[in-house]
Design a protein around this motif. Structure first.
Motif, mmCIF file in Angstrom:
data_model
loop_
_atom_site.group_PDB
_atom_site.id
_atom_site.type_symbol
_atom_site.label_atom_id
_atom_site.label_comp_id
_atom_site.label_asym_id
_atom_site.label_seq_id
_atom_site.Cartn_x
_atom_site.Cartn_y
_atom_site.Cartn_z
ATOM 1 N N GLY A 1 10.230 -15.943 -6.804
ATOM 2 C CA GLY A 1 9.804 -15.792 -8.201
ATOM 3 C C GLY A 1 8.308 -15.602 -8.323
ATOM 4 N N TRP A 2 7.552 -16.357 -7.534
ATOM 5 C CA TRP A 2 6.087 -16.229 -7.566
ATOM 6 C C TRP A 2 5.669 -14.840 -7.085
ATOM 7 C CZ3 TRP A 2 2.571 -15.680 -3.478
ATOM 8 C CH2 TRP A 2 1.229 -15.752 -3.851
ATOM 9 N N PHE B 1 7.457 -12.110 -7.177
ATOM 10 C CA PHE B 1 7.884 -11.136 -8.175
ATOM 11 C C PHE B 1 6.932 -11.103 -9.364
ATOM 12 C CE2 PHE B 1 10.430 -9.984 -11.931
ATOM 13 C CZ PHE B 1 10.781 -8.692 -11.561
ATOM 14 N N THR B 2 6.550 -12.251 -9.897
ATOM 15 C CA THR B 2 5.642 -12.267 -11.044
ATOM 16 C C THR B 2 4.271 -11.730 -10.666
ATOM 17 O OG1 THR B 2 5.054 -14.586 -10.631
ATOM 18 C CG2 THR B 2 6.795 -14.157 -12.249
ATOM 19 N N THR B 3 3.813 -12.003 -9.448
ATOM 20 C CA THR B 3 2.534 -11.458 -9.002
ATOM 21 C C THR B 3 2.620 -9.942 -8.898
ATOM 22 O OG1 THR B 3 2.073 -13.493 -7.785
ATOM 23 C CG2 THR B 3 0.792 -11.550 -7.185
ATOM 24 N N ILE C 1 4.580 -7.951 -10.632
ATOM 25 C CA ILE C 1 4.625 -7.422 -11.999
ATOM 26 C C ILE C 1 3.213 -7.400 -12.595
ATOM 27 C CG2 ILE C 1 5.399 -7.934 -14.357
ATOM 28 C CD1 ILE C 1 7.572 -6.695 -12.743
ATOM 29 N N ARG C 2 2.449 -8.458 -12.383
ATOM 30 C CA ARG C 2 1.077 -8.495 -12.914
ATOM 31 C C ARG C 2 0.222 -7.387 -12.312
ATOM 32 N NH1 ARG C 2 -0.845 -14.758 -13.388
ATOM 33 N NH2 ARG C 2 0.670 -15.350 -14.988
#
Length: 111
Positions: A20-21, A23-25, A27-28
């Motif tokens: 999850g970390w 993936f969010t990185t 996306i950012r």
């Protein structure tokens, strides 16, 4: 047996959190949001002159569009006022009376 299930569950949760970390990185980074280090320093993207110019141009365009929208709203308000104004109906009544007056003159032979 219970320890094995607990250990596997913790492993799965840990892997899910790490995924999850990541993936969010990703996306950012993909959308250009700034990333921060552990002490709050900006890591990426580095602000350059091109980005600043783009923000300035977008800000200017936004201001122009807001001004144009305000002008259009004012014009629309005037049109609504004219159409819903009682004077508009009064003008129609006057035209009807003029038409009736012409009909009366024609009947009398004066027109």
């Amino acid at each position: 047996m219970q320890e094995l299930i607990t250990t596997e569950l913790l492993s799965v949760v840990g892997v899910a959190l790490a995924a999850g970390w990541v993936f969010t990185t990703w996306i950012r980074v993909k959308h250009g949001y700034p990333l921060e280090g552990s002490w709050g320093q900006t890591i990426r993207p580095v602000t350059d002159n091109e980005a600043k110019q783009r923000v300035a141009l977008l800000t200017q365009e936004n201001a122009e569009l807001r001004a144009e929208l305000g002008s259009v709203k004012d014009r629309l308000a005037n049109v609504e006022r004219i159409v819903t104004d009682s004077g508009y109906g009064l003008g129609n009544e006057i035209e009807k009376l003029r038409g009736a007056s012409l009909e009366n003159r024609r009947d009398e032979g004066n027109a």
